[in-house]
Design a protein around this motif. Sequence first.
Motif, PDB file in Angstrom:
ATOM      1  N   GLY A  80       0.993  -1.270  -0.103  1.00 42.01           N
ATOM      2  CA  GLY A  80      -0.049  -0.137  -0.159  1.00 42.01           C
ATOM      3  C   GLY A  80       0.831   1.241   0.120  1.00 42.01           C
ATOM      4  N   THR A 101      -3.404   1.940  -6.059  1.00 44.59           N
ATOM      5  CA  THR A 101      -2.354   1.039  -5.265  1.00 44.59           C
ATOM      6  C   THR A 101      -3.233   0.323  -3.991  1.00 44.59           C
ATOM      7  OG1 THR A 101      -0.466   2.598  -5.731  1.00 44.59           O
ATOM      8  CG2 THR A 101      -0.404   1.296  -3.839  1.00 44.59           C
ATOM      9  N   ASN A 102      -3.988   1.198  -3.259  1.00 46.09           N
ATOM     10  CA  ASN A 102      -4.586   0.528  -2.135  1.00 46.09           C
ATOM     11  C   ASN A 102      -5.996   0.070  -2.325  1.00 46.09           C
ATOM     12  OD1 ASN A 102      -2.456   1.952  -0.871  1.00 46.09           O
ATOM     13  ND2 ASN A 102      -3.570   3.454   0.202  1.00 46.09           N
ATOM     14  N   TYR A 141      -6.300   8.810   1.906  1.00 46.48           N
ATOM     15  CA  TYR A 141      -5.698   7.661   2.374  1.00 46.48           C
ATOM     16  C   TYR A 141      -6.853   6.784   3.221  1.00 46.48           C
ATOM     17  CZ  TYR A 141      -3.219   4.295   5.008  1.00 46.48           C
ATOM     18  OH  TYR A 141      -2.460   3.097   5.545  1.00 46.48           O
ATOM     19  N   THR A 144      -9.436   5.256   1.050  1.00 46.35           N
ATOM     20  CA  THR A 144      -9.037   4.136   0.084  1.00 46.35           C
ATOM     21  C   THR A 144      -9.171   2.883   1.207  1.00 46.35           C
ATOM     22  OG1 THR A 144      -6.649   4.307   0.876  1.00 46.35           O
ATOM     23  CG2 THR A 144      -7.433   5.334  -1.078  1.00 46.35           C
ATOM     24  N   LYS A 145      -8.830   3.171   2.512  1.00 41.92           N
ATOM     25  CA  LYS A 145      -9.042   1.947   3.485  1.00 41.92           C
ATOM     26  C   LYS A 145     -10.364   1.652   3.777  1.00 41.92           C
ATOM     27  CE  LYS A 145      -4.750   1.096   4.105  1.00 41.92           C
ATOM     28  NZ  LYS A 145      -4.283  -0.212   3.726  1.00 41.92           N
TER      29      LYS A 145
END
Length: 234
Positions: A80, A101-102, A141, A144-145
């Motif tokens: 990640g 990416t994540n 961020y 994305t999580k």
Amino acid sequence: MTDLQNAVVLVTGANGGLGTEFVRQALERGATRVYATARNPRDWADERVVPLALDVTDEASIAAVAAAASDTTVLVNNAGAASGSSMLAAPLDEVRALFETNVFGPLAVAQAFAPVLAANGGGALVDIHSALSWHAGGNAYSATKAALWSITNSLRLELAGRDTQVVGAHLGYTDTPMTAHLDVPKSNPVDIVRAIYDGLEAGDHEVLADDTSVSVKSALSGSLEALYPQLAAS
């Protein structure tokens, strides 16, 4: 439940602080082989560790690794990127790159390895989330999580019919190179990975690897003002 004794484990993002610990502890628990993947794989000086080049945003790279590691029984989706990009101020291309990416990266890896795991008896998929899956940090961020958490919940249902255990792991700040610039209390990656592997071997669907994750999840049933005090002050 999934026993790591005699397992073949593949770890994405293996060069990082958590990734390195996932490799080390898998061997400690009896894995016979660990595929340590990274964009620029390093030498591990251990014949049980097989370094493989993997870019989780590149479908051809993922397909090549799935073919090379066709005996994998446990996949740890750990790769990640971190970013404090504002949802409003950051260029959309920057936000999209983080999602590639994540979010789409781990999903693409899961799609490629689902038939591999099934062919090897089912095995397990471990997705590394964050306490920020449940607590927006006002940046891309945490978004994305949150997305990866939702994807993992769907994958768990889809893969149940293939006898694949799916573990979603949540953690707060951990002492790795990714968080080196942050002056905050951090957990030891040794403890975090131990908790995740303990949960995997116990048959858990979800692991809250530290007190931060426990606290944030427990707050979800409360008011938004309790979770985000700045709303009450505005």
